[in-house]
Motif scaffolding. Sequence first.
Motif, short mmCIF file in Angstrom:
data_model
loop_
_atom_site.label_atom_id
_atom_site.label_comp_id
_atom_site.label_asym_id
_atom_site.label_seq_id
_atom_site.Cartn_x
_atom_site.Cartn_y
_atom_site.Cartn_z
N GLY A 31 -16.48 24.38 -81.79
CA GLY A 31 -15.09 24.83 -81.76
C GLY A 31 -14.26 24.05 -82.76
N GLY A 32 -12.96 24.25 -82.68
CA GLY A 32 -12.05 23.58 -83.59
C GLY A 32 -11.99 22.10 -83.32
N SER A 33 -12.12 21.30 -84.36
CA SER A 33 -12.09 19.85 -84.21
C SER A 33 -10.65 19.36 -84.38
N ASP A 70 -5.93 16.05 -81.55
CA ASP A 70 -7.19 16.27 -80.87
C ASP A 70 -7.06 17.57 -80.06
N THR A 71 -7.74 18.62 -80.53
CA THR A 71 -7.62 19.91 -79.85
C THR A 71 -8.33 19.92 -78.50
N ASP A 72 -9.33 19.05 -78.33
CA ASP A 72 -10.03 19.00 -77.04
C ASP A 72 -9.15 18.39 -75.96
N ARG A 73 -8.52 17.28 -76.28
CA ARG A 73 -7.67 16.61 -75.29
C ARG A 73 -6.21 17.03 -75.41
N GLU A 74 -5.92 17.87 -76.42
CA GLU A 74 -4.58 18.43 -76.62
C GLU A 74 -3.52 17.33 -76.70
N ARG A 75 -3.76 16.40 -77.62
CA ARG A 75 -2.79 15.34 -77.85
C ARG A 75 -3.01 14.75 -79.23
N ARG A 130 -2.33 5.07 -81.93
CA ARG A 130 -3.73 5.46 -81.80
C ARG A 130 -4.09 5.47 -80.33
N GLU A 131 -4.68 6.59 -79.89
CA GLU A 131 -5.09 6.70 -78.50
C GLU A 131 -6.50 6.15 -78.33
N GLY A 132 -6.69 5.34 -77.32
CA GLY A 132 -8.02 4.83 -77.03
C GLY A 132 -8.96 5.96 -76.65
N ILE A 133 -10.21 5.88 -77.10
CA ILE A 133 -11.15 6.97 -76.85
C ILE A 133 -11.89 6.79 -75.52
N ASN A 134 -11.77 5.61 -74.91
CA ASN A 134 -12.35 5.41 -73.58
C ASN A 134 -11.58 4.28 -72.90
#
Length: 780
Positions: free
Chosen positions: A616-618, A641-646, A671-675
Amino acid sequence: MESGKTRTPLAIAIAAALGAGGLAGSQSLQPVEAASGGEWGLCPAFGPERPAYQPLAEGEPGKASADRAEYGTDGTVTLIGDAIVDEPGRRVRGERLIYRQGSEASVSAEGNLWLQTGDMAVQAERGELNLDTDAGRLERAHYWLESQHLSGVAETIVQDDRQHYRLGQATFSTCPAEKRDWEFQAREVNLNRETGRGEAWHTTLRAGGVPVFYAPYLNFPIDDRRQSGLLYPTFGNSTEGGFEYAQPYYWNIAPNLDATLTPTLLTKRGLGLGGQVRWLHQFGSEDLGRDQLDFFYLPDDRVEGGSRWSLGLDSSGRVNPDLDYRVDINRVSDDQFFQDFSTNLEQSTTSHLRSDVRLNARPGGGWNLGLLAQRYQTINPDLSEYQYPYRIMPRLTASNRFGLGQWGEHVAPSLSVRADVTRFAHPSSERIVGDRAHAAIGLGQTFDDTWYRLRPQVTLDTTSYHLDDADPNTIDGNRAFDTSATRSVPISSIDGSLFFERAYGETGRYRALLEPRLYYLYVPYRDQSDIPLFDTGQPTLSYSQLFRPNRYSGGDRIADENALTYGLSWSLIDTQQGTVPLSLRVAQRYRFEDSETVLPPNFATPETHPSYREAGGSTVLAEVYSDVTQNWNGSFTAEYDTDRERVSRSQTRLGYRGEDNRVLNFSWFTREGINESDRDYRQGDVSFAWPLSRRWSMLGRVGYDFESEQVVQSLLGVGYESCCWSARLAFKRYIVRPDVGTDLGDDAEYSNAVVFQVELKGLGGIGGNQFRDDILGFDP
């Protein structure tokens, strides 16, 4: 009466020499600016009221005039009453001028004597000049050199010949005569234009009428030739070092070799020596090499004990047209060096210092060969030895591109070859080490015209490893690495762009450029979990990164892709102003299949890995830049980020550059933390330099981390400017050791510093120029 030849007047050489008589290395004096603004905008009209003067042009005959003239029987001519002698480029004026002819012609003058050129004026009570030997003398002289805004007095000025001068009881300053905020005074000054050197005895610098500097003897340059001598000192104060005073000495060793040696006193730590050595050298008749060595050495640190030092070597050159090299060495004595001796936030929080040696050769046939050796010094004590970067010891590279002839009227595809062999080493016995061999052979063809560009390409990328056996009791030894792993990956891509251009405005002043771009990439999946990571990471995403065949840097991972990247860039250019009112770029990669290649550690569920990419769209990447006005400009970069919509990362910058050194800078980074273990990042930074009045200005900077709720760095200061001097004083606070955990909180360690700078206008600054590093765009 006409002059037989044009001669160099005594006063011109004296005033010019006096004007250059600052300390070695001071900035050259600049032409005076209009009194309404510029460097001298706070000054009154320069110089006294003096007779109007229009210089004669070169080649015009000399002229003389007076109220009356008397001719003596011995050939003497006396001009009386407003006597003037004009020659091209100069004028002599006085109440009484006496011209004596004979074997040695001379001119003497008495009563309100003026010597004038287009740039300079000298007033003296009396004077005499031998027109044949150029020997002469002026008494009780005042001089004004307008281009350098320089003036002073001398009890006597003696010219032995055109190259040698002696001044008695001389002064000079760029301050107005009626308000000498600072002034140099010397009992005796000798100027030698042959050597480009001057000597002064018993020299005093007075500030506000108070002596602040005295030297029984000074030797200084009087022209642009490089000369050995003292440079302006720097001084300041910091929490770690106490009061600091550094006195540089410039040593002109040879035309191609010089050095700056800087004894440095830190009241808390002791006496050290810093310096810089520069060397230019030739290889053959045309090729050059450049070397620069920077160092600091403190033999006995009174706080930490033992010696402290830093070393930086930057050497590069071209041995011949087909061989060049670069050596970049950076080392410090210990982990705490920058925290203790630097007032720069970027340096004080540095974790690794890189050193490398590069050699590049072009043996012919289109081949490019390279040799690289690289290692790091880790100076962050919070990192374990296992976390240190790998060393490249060494890497050999080779590349070439071959044209395959013609296909009818068209150029045939080209064949590209890239290969490298690398030995990876590591200081920790816990890490696996070994060799990696890599080769990539590509076949591509470019079709283009003024309105389009299309390039299909196929590449076979192969890599093989030969790893040393690891101790099974170590961390890496417990991992299932294949010591003789191999990987072959075919990479196929097609990259196409269209170019549209349009003019706007009646005169076509604005030009718009539109470029839509499509990039299809196919890379099949290969299981690479048994291959260690030596030099591979995930770089910060950019517009150009989305049009590359591998989203990872380095050579240990090649991401599988079945994806189409689509992008659009649009720019509006002001052809008259040379600015870009608006530039937009946006791109996204759409994946037709999941991209399963991930970076260690490998999760049990690959789909939850931060580097796993679903179909899908990245992420959508957008970049905006604008020269909003001639004073304002800004930029904005964001990853959505299209997956997390942010918005996963953003960077915003806004800058203002105005008259009178008005500077504003705003920046915001997120920058959003990835985990859960990856901390979010939100930091803002504001810096400014702004005049409060014609004389006073304010300087400041603050960087704030909104996640840890603490100030990262701050600076607040004031500046004062007068006609002939300026000063800036600021207090600075910055982090020298942040906690590497998830909460900076109370664990962050700060250092405080006082930054001070004084500039004697026309001569240069004392105290360094640290404000340029702290406030982007500020040029004091």
